[in-house]
Write an enzyme that holds these catalytic residues in place. Structure first.
Site, PDB file in Angstrom:
ATOM      1  N   LYS A   1     -20.712 -17.689 -41.873  1.00 54.74           N
ATOM      2  CA  LYS A   1     -19.321 -17.471 -41.459  1.00 54.74           C
ATOM      3  C   LYS A   1     -18.603 -18.813 -41.266  1.00 54.74           C
ATOM      4  O   LYS A   1     -19.114 -19.848 -41.669  1.00 54.74           O
ATOM      5  CB  LYS A   1     -19.296 -16.592 -40.213  1.00 54.74           C
TER       6      LYS A   1
HETATM    7  C1  LIG Z   1     -21.341 -10.721 -40.292  1.00 50.84           C
HETATM    8  C2  LIG Z   1     -20.551  -9.519 -39.907  1.00 50.84           C
HETATM    9  C3  LIG Z   1     -20.836  -8.744 -38.777  1.00 50.84           C
HETATM   10  C4  LIG Z   1     -22.074  -8.952 -37.957  1.00 50.84           C
HETATM   11  O1  LIG Z   1     -22.216 -10.227 -37.521  1.00 50.84           O
HETATM   12  P1  LIG Z   1     -23.583 -10.707 -36.815  1.00 50.84           P
HETATM   13  O2  LIG Z   1     -23.118 -11.878 -36.005  1.00 50.84           O
HETATM   14  O3  LIG Z   1     -24.508 -11.078 -37.910  1.00 50.84           O
HETATM   15  O4  LIG Z   1     -24.081  -9.590 -35.972  1.00 50.84           O
HETATM   16  C5  LIG Z   1     -19.988  -7.720 -38.448  1.00 50.84           C
HETATM   17  N1  LIG Z   1     -18.914  -7.425 -39.204  1.00 50.84           N
HETATM   18  C6  LIG Z   1     -18.623  -8.120 -40.319  1.00 50.84           C
HETATM   19  C7  LIG Z   1     -17.420  -7.755 -41.104  1.00 50.84           C
HETATM   20  C8  LIG Z   1     -19.441  -9.176 -40.707  1.00 50.84           C
HETATM   21  O5  LIG Z   1     -19.179  -9.849 -41.845  1.00 50.84           O
END
Ligand SMILES: *Cc1c(COP(=O)(O)O)cnc(C)c1O
Length: 392
Positions: free
Chosen positions: A188
């Site tokens: 991210k």
């Molecule tokens: C990555 C992601 C999540 C979950 O994130 P984590 O921190 O890995 O639990 C939830 N929603 C979206 C749209 C994501 O891309």
């Protein structure tokens, strides 16, 4: 392999983590409070509650919204599983709203029609998880109006959108969402290894989120049902979890925040290059949502599969064979076996299914070089035009 996304961790990040490692606090402590305060300030939010990942953040956000059995949560099928699963964790039913064929976000016209129908059958949602797909917010203005009219809670799943803006203000400021969730997974925008955050302007929600993060425990005498037994005393007043983030992770997050503007600028620069370099290929490039300024977590293109001599899969495999770590975001959530067992089937959300058959996420991350990007563009061009003239 050129990955589709990758974290950027430098010596300052490493030093920040090591400093905490040799301090008195390893788990949730003073550094976490600084990280929360820094992100709340940047996002113009009243409160920020850090947790161990965004999935946990979505879970406690749904609980704080009062979601439970016999309630509905709606979200987009074009998202990661967690945006829907959080409703199931609370015992709620989950339904989806199909996507806009151009922005690939939840379609607010389809949402309005579905709400009208749900009102007549008494099945209005309690929570809408509005996913800021690829880093750009949905039509949050329209969603905010619908929320006021039909009385549902808006949780913006801004896992892709740390640093993004909407209507001239930071995503997370709470103008159009009751709660906003960020993810700090390594692919991210900024990372803590694993990590997530819920932002809100409502003090009662923030307090509830903090309690849910730590076992449903309180040390606040005002929340107890009898006088305190002494300075050691706490009460568990509801069922909560251990969803804490560590101070080591928070130190990494704080250090990463110092570089957020640089990360966003480089992502924007690479996207501008993609938009120019790919303009003549038989592709649908990303379309901007009005009022949204994306954080550009993902750069997705749709193949004009109807006019191409090669299939979606052949292009994907060709790029992988060329050492390019493309990916597909997302397999429509309603087509997962778990959701099919709940009654969903192919054809339920045709725009998301048509999108899935054509979408490829190209590499995009701050450390990507122009030369790497030129190579990706060149390889994609070869695959698309190998046996047919360019279509445009
Ligand atoms: C990555 C992601 C999540 C979950 O994130 P984590 O921190 O890995 O639990 C939830 N929603 C979206 C749209 C994501 O891309």
């Amino acid at each position: 392999m050129i990955p589709y996304g990758r974290q950027s961790v430098d010596q300052a990040d490493i030093d920040a983590v090591v400093e905490v490692l040799t301090s008195d606090w390893l788990t949730q402590g003073p550094t976490l409070e600084r990280f929360e305060a820094a992100l709340a300030e940047r996002c113009e939010a009243g409160f920020a509650v850090a947790v161990c990942n965004a999935t946990a953040a979505l879970h406690i956000a749904c609980l704080a919204a009062g979601l439970g059995q016999n309630d509905w949560l709606w979200t987009s099928p074009n998202t990661f599983l967690a945006s829907a699963n959080c409703g199931r964790y609370c015992g709620a039913d989950v339904d989806f709203v199909d996507i806009d064929p151009l922005t690939w976000n939840l379609d607010t016209d389809a949402l309005a029609r579905k709400l009208e129908a749900a009102e007549s059958t008494g099945t209005l949602p309690k929570v809408l998880v509005a996913v800021a797909f690829s880093g750009q917010s949905c039509d949050m203005r329209a969603i905010g109006e619908l929320a006021r009219r039909y009385g549902f809670v808006v949780i913006e799943d801004a896992s892709h959108a740390v640093g993004a803006h909407y209507a001239g203000r930071p995503v997370g400021c709470g103008e159009f969402a009751d709660m906003t969730v960020f993810s700090f997974h390594p692919v991210k925008i900024v990372t803590t290894g694993e990590g997530g955050m819920v932002l809100t302007n409502r003090p009662e929600l923030a307090e509830h989120l903090r309690r849910l993060r730590s076992h449903g425990m309180t040390r606040d005498p005002a929340q107890m049902d009898e006088p305190s037994h002494g300075p050691w005393y706490y009460q568990q007043v509801e069922l909560g979890f251990n969803y804490r983030m560590t101070d080591m992770q928070a130190a990494l997050g704080l250090s990463q925040l110092n570089k957020l503007d640089g990360f966003l600028a480089r992502r924007r620069e690479l996207v501008a290059r993609y938009q120019t370099l790919l303009a003549d290929l038989p592709l649908v490039l990303p379309t901007a949502q009005a009022e949204a300024e994306s954080a550009w977590h993902l750069y997705v293109v749709r193949l004009h599969t109807d006019v191409l001599p090669v299939s979606h899969r052949q292009v994907f495999e060709g790029l992988r064979a060329a050492g390019i770590g493309v990916n597909v975001h997302y397999i429509p959530v309603h087509l997962q076996p778990y959701y099919r067992d709940l009654g969903f089937k192919p054809g339920d959300f045709p725009e998301s299914e048509a999108y899935y058959a054509q979408a490829i996420s190209l590499p995009l991350y701050p450390a990507m070089t122009d030369a790497q990007q030129d190579y990706v563009v060149d390889q994609l061009g070869r695959l698309l035009c190998k046996t047919s003239p360019a279509v445009s």
